[in-house]
Every structure is written in C-alpha cells, then in structure tokens.
Motif scaffolding. Structure first.
Motif, mmCIF file in Angstrom:
data_model
loop_
_atom_site.group_PDB
_atom_site.id
_atom_site.type_symbol
_atom_site.label_atom_id
_atom_site.label_comp_id
_atom_site.label_asym_id
_atom_site.label_seq_id
_atom_site.Cartn_x
_atom_site.Cartn_y
_atom_site.Cartn_z
ATOM 1 N N PRO A 153 0.824 -1.225 0.000
ATOM 2 C CA PRO A 153 0.000 0.000 0.000
ATOM 3 C C PRO A 153 0.854 1.270 0.000
ATOM 4 O O PRO A 153 0.513 2.251 -0.661
ATOM 5 C CB PRO A 153 -0.817 -0.135 1.292
ATOM 6 C CG PRO A 153 -0.935 -1.612 1.497
ATOM 7 C CD PRO A 153 0.377 -2.176 1.035
ATOM 8 N N TRP A 154 1.974 1.260 0.731
ATOM 9 C CA TRP A 154 2.837 2.428 0.767
ATOM 10 C C TRP A 154 3.433 2.716 -0.612
ATOM 11 O O TRP A 154 3.458 3.852 -1.064
ATOM 12 C CB TRP A 154 3.946 2.232 1.801
ATOM 13 C CG TRP A 154 4.956 3.335 1.836
ATOM 14 C CD1 TRP A 154 6.267 3.273 1.453
ATOM 15 C CD2 TRP A 154 4.750 4.696 2.264
ATOM 16 N NE1 TRP A 154 6.891 4.487 1.623
ATOM 17 C CE2 TRP A 154 5.995 5.385 2.122
ATOM 18 C CE3 TRP A 154 3.648 5.403 2.756
ATOM 19 C CZ2 TRP A 154 6.142 6.733 2.451
ATOM 20 C CZ3 TRP A 154 3.810 6.751 3.074
ATOM 21 C CH2 TRP A 154 5.032 7.401 2.926
ATOM 22 N N ASP A 155 3.889 1.662 -1.289
ATOM 23 C CA ASP A 155 4.458 1.856 -2.624
ATOM 24 C C ASP A 155 3.382 2.297 -3.624
ATOM 25 O O ASP A 155 3.657 3.097 -4.528
ATOM 26 C CB ASP A 155 5.130 0.575 -3.103
ATOM 27 C CG ASP A 155 6.444 0.309 -2.383
ATOM 28 O OD1 ASP A 155 7.064 1.274 -1.915
ATOM 29 O OD2 ASP A 155 6.838 -0.874 -2.274
ATOM 30 N N GLN A 156 2.167 1.775 -3.468
ATOM 31 C CA GLN A 156 1.062 2.225 -4.319
ATOM 32 C C GLN A 156 0.785 3.715 -4.088
ATOM 33 O O GLN A 156 0.556 4.474 -5.031
ATOM 34 C CB GLN A 156 -0.196 1.415 -4.022
ATOM 35 C CG GLN A 156 -0.125 -0.043 -4.447
ATOM 36 C CD GLN A 156 -1.413 -0.768 -4.094
ATOM 37 O OE1 GLN A 156 -2.511 -0.262 -4.332
ATOM 38 N NE2 GLN A 156 -1.291 -1.947 -3.503
ATOM 39 N N PHE A 157 0.818 4.105 -2.816
ATOM 40 C CA PHE A 157 0.606 5.515 -2.470
ATOM 41 C C PHE A 157 1.660 6.396 -3.143
ATOM 42 O O PHE A 157 1.325 7.403 -3.781
ATOM 43 C CB PHE A 157 0.670 5.665 -0.943
ATOM 44 C CG PHE A 157 0.784 7.080 -0.459
ATOM 45 C CD1 PHE A 157 -0.313 7.928 -0.454
ATOM 46 C CD2 PHE A 157 2.007 7.588 -0.005
ATOM 47 C CE1 PHE A 157 -0.210 9.237 -0.006
ATOM 48 C CE2 PHE A 157 2.122 8.893 0.436
ATOM 49 C CZ PHE A 157 1.012 9.719 0.432
ATOM 50 N N PRO A 187 11.206 9.466 -0.980
ATOM 51 C CA PRO A 187 11.153 8.637 0.232
ATOM 52 C C PRO A 187 12.307 9.026 1.152
ATOM 53 O O PRO A 187 13.424 9.278 0.680
ATOM 54 C CB PRO A 187 11.328 7.212 -0.307
ATOM 55 C CG PRO A 187 10.941 7.297 -1.755
ATOM 56 C CD PRO A 187 11.356 8.664 -2.205
ATOM 57 N N LEU A 188 12.059 9.082 2.449
ATOM 58 C CA LEU A 188 13.081 9.569 3.367
ATOM 59 C C LEU A 188 14.059 8.487 3.780
ATOM 60 O O LEU A 188 15.250 8.738 3.934
ATOM 61 C CB LEU A 188 12.420 10.197 4.601
ATOM 62 C CG LEU A 188 11.613 11.468 4.313
ATOM 63 C CD1 LEU A 188 11.052 12.053 5.591
ATOM 64 C CD2 LEU A 188 12.472 12.510 3.605
ATOM 65 N N GLU A 189 13.577 7.257 3.987
ATOM 66 C CA GLU A 189 14.470 6.157 4.347
ATOM 67 C C GLU A 189 13.939 4.892 3.696
ATOM 68 O O GLU A 189 12.728 4.710 3.553
ATOM 69 C CB GLU A 189 14.521 5.965 5.868
ATOM 70 C CG GLU A 189 15.135 7.127 6.640
ATOM 71 C CD GLU A 189 15.114 6.882 8.131
ATOM 72 O OE1 GLU A 189 15.018 5.706 8.543
ATOM 73 O OE2 GLU A 189 15.181 7.866 8.881
ATOM 74 N N ALA A 190 14.850 3.984 3.335
ATOM 75 C CA ALA A 190 14.449 2.764 2.630
ATOM 76 C C ALA A 190 13.480 1.925 3.443
ATOM 77 O O ALA A 190 12.536 1.343 2.905
ATOM 78 C CB ALA A 190 15.690 1.954 2.267
ATOM 79 N N GLU A 191 13.684 1.854 4.750
ATOM 80 C CA GLU A 191 12.844 0.997 5.598
ATOM 81 C C GLU A 191 11.746 1.774 6.308
ATOM 82 O O GLU A 191 11.051 1.231 7.155
ATOM 83 C CB GLU A 191 13.726 0.285 6.643
ATOM 84 C CG GLU A 191 14.834 -0.571 6.046
ATOM 85 C CD GLU A 191 14.284 -1.672 5.144
ATOM 86 O OE1 GLU A 191 13.244 -2.252 5.486
ATOM 87 O OE2 GLU A 191 14.905 -1.927 4.106
ATOM 88 N N SER A 192 11.594 3.034 5.976
ATOM 89 C CA SER A 192 10.630 3.876 6.686
ATOM 90 C C SER A 192 9.482 4.260 5.772
ATOM 91 O O SER A 192 9.677 4.542 4.591
ATOM 92 C CB SER A 192 11.322 5.141 7.192
ATOM 93 O OG SER A 192 10.391 6.100 7.636
ATOM 94 N N SER A 193 8.267 4.262 6.311
ATOM 95 C CA SER A 193 7.099 4.709 5.547
ATOM 96 C C SER A 193 6.922 6.206 5.750
ATOM 97 O O SER A 193 5.911 6.678 6.272
ATOM 98 C CB SER A 193 5.852 3.935 5.996
ATOM 99 O OG SER A 193 5.984 2.568 5.700
ATOM 100 N N GLN A 194 7.936 6.954 5.332
ATOM 101 C CA GLN A 194 7.887 8.405 5.371
ATOM 102 C C GLN A 194 8.449 8.943 4.064
ATOM 103 O O GLN A 194 9.400 8.386 3.505
ATOM 104 C CB GLN A 194 8.689 8.968 6.538
ATOM 105 C CG GLN A 194 8.104 8.646 7.905
ATOM 106 C CD GLN A 194 8.680 9.530 8.991
ATOM 107 O OE1 GLN A 194 8.992 10.702 8.779
ATOM 108 N NE2 GLN A 194 8.816 8.974 10.178
#
Length: 290
Positions: free
Chosen positions: A19-23, A37-44
């Motif tokens: 869902p995050w990548d779709q967003f 994207p702010l960090e590879a492992e972060s949903s920010q």
C-alpha cells in the motif's frame, strides 16, 4: 530487461506493490512537485509542493491510504510518527503581494519566509529566524502568546485552509457586520460547534487567566471583532494545511512571552478536553494529528 507486463503475459508472477508503494506511485503521477522517500525501511516521504493543487492531491491520497499529512518545519512529538507520514514542504508557495495599500494588507502564501516579510517592512518580525515560513510561524504557539481576547493584535484578516475532508475553508471576519457567508458546508457545520464550545464553563475559566491556557484559540469567537482566521494562531498543524493568509501589517503586534501560574489539574484537564473537541471537529479522522 523484460518488462513486467510481458513477464505477466508469459505467465510470470508480478510482485504486488505494498500500500505504501502504491501511495507513492500515485503521488508521483499526480503532483507537479517532487516526491522523495526519506528512508528505505521507513514509511515516510517528502513532497516538495510546486503548486497548491499538489496539496489537494496529497490530501486525497493520504486520506485514501491512511497516511498522515504533516507540514515540514512544524514540530511534532514522537507519538505522531507511528503511522506512515507524508511531509509537505510548502517553501515554493512563496508569493507575497500588497493587496490593499491604504490598509497595508498583505497577501502571503504559506511558504513566504520571515526574510521576505522583513524586506517588505514587517519590522515587528525582526527577531524571528529568516528561514521560518508563514505556515510554520502561524502554527507554533510560542510565536503567538496573546493574552485571552487579544488575538486581534495578530493583524490576521483572512486565511485559506485546506481541511481534512478536502474542502477549502475561507476564514475571516464573522458576525453581524460581516455579510460574507461561510463558504463550505463543512464550515457551516463546524462554526456552531465552535461557538457552543466557546460558551462552556471551561472556556470562561480560561478567559480569566492572564495567559491563554489551551492550544486552540477558541477565544477568537468571543473577541471583537470575531475573526475565524484567529483560530490558526498556534494550531500546531492539526486543523488543516494553510494555503495563504492576509495580514494587516499596521495592526500586527508581536507580544512578549506571557507568564501565567500553572493551571490547576482540573483546569488542565478541561483545557485538554476543549482542545480535543476542537481537533475532532476540524479533523475527525486525525489526518493531520495523532
């Protein structure tokens, strides 16, 4: 390299996007600004807004995907960062215009900086950081320590606020002398709720203090002249995203910090309950706040 559509046609399995990548994919497609994207492992992620329409696209997608929408530069506590977050940088929305020379009223977009305002003659803001923008300045309570019912000294005339439901509220003078109607159904529903809160016993106690004891400036509704734009003073980014504001430079007064005795435990709870009611009225789905 074989493209995904050909691989799917040949029977290969195409991995599903999260869902995050779709967003992020949809955000990239819709906005004119840039998305990082702010960090590879972060949903920010960070959206650098190019036009006001970018804010509207971002709000719509944040609402659809359950992503928080925060304005870059406004402080948030760690608890606010639990969910996926899109930070929006409004720095490119930096138009500044003198719209009424006689009254010395200035139109300024959210990204206008204190350096721009100082250069335009806002000497009252001399002690503020040059890089601080209007959206972050209005949102932070420490810059607006007006005593109860003194919010008119902010010089605010009008403001445009993108709200959680996607409507854009026109916040300005309100009352018997103002014939301009509330411009959205959301605002027409919201204002009676706010007036009701402003008549509460908790509110009456807060009005008797030398310094304002809550976050949201409900005293805007019992100050003459009543102006709904005053609600944005110190709102913390919780009530919506500022698009632009009009300020009367000659009326702007920057107050010194006000000292007030600590609130009693009872009044502290009442103030927090008032704040929660205001926040819920503006943003029932907590799009802008935790």
């Amino acid at each position: 390299m074989e493209n995904p559509s050909r691989r799917a046609f040949l029977g290969g399995k195409v991995p599903e996007l999260s869902p995050w990548d779709q967003f992020l994919l949809q955000l990239h497609r819709k906005v004119q600004g840039t998305v990082h994207p702010l960090e590879a492992e972060s949903s920010q992620a960070l959206l650098t807004v190019a036009v006001i329409a970018d804010l509207h696209h971002a709000r719509q997608l944040c609402h659809a995907f359950g992503v928080k929408l925060y304005v870059l530069g406004i402080p948030y506590c760690a608890e606010d960062l639990v969910d996926p977050v899109l930070w929006v940088d409004v720095g490119q929305l930096n138009q500044l215009l003198l719209v009424d020379k006689e009254k010395n009223q200035w139109f300024m977009q959210a990204g206008v900086t204190m350096a721009q305002l100082k250069a335009a003659g806002f000497s009252q803001l001399a002690d503020l950081p040059d890089t601080l923008n209007v959206a972050c300045w209005l949102a932070q309570p420490q810059y607006h320590p007006y005593a109860p019912q003194q919010v008119q000294k902010s010089g605010l005339v009008h403001a445009s606020l993108l709200m959680a439901d996607g409507t854009v509220s026109s916040l300005g003078a309100f009352g018997t002398q103002n014939t301009k109607p509330l411009n959205t159904p959301t605002l027409r529903q919201l204002v009676p709720q706010l007036f009701q809160l402003s008549q509460s016993e908790a509110m009456q106690q807060l009005l008797r203090l030398p310094a304002w004891g809550a976050q949201y400036r409900l005293d805007a509704l019992v100050t003459e002249p009543v102006n709904l734009a005053y609600l944005l003073l110190g709102h913390g980014g919780h009530l919506g995203v500022l698009e632009w504001v009009v300020i009367q430079q000659s009326e702007l007064r920057v107050p010194p910090p006000l000292k007030s005795p600590p609130l009693s435990a009872t009044l502290q709870i009442l103030a927090q309950e008032l704040d929660a009611a205001v926040r819920a009225a503006f943003d029932p789905d907590a799009l802008f706040s935790y």
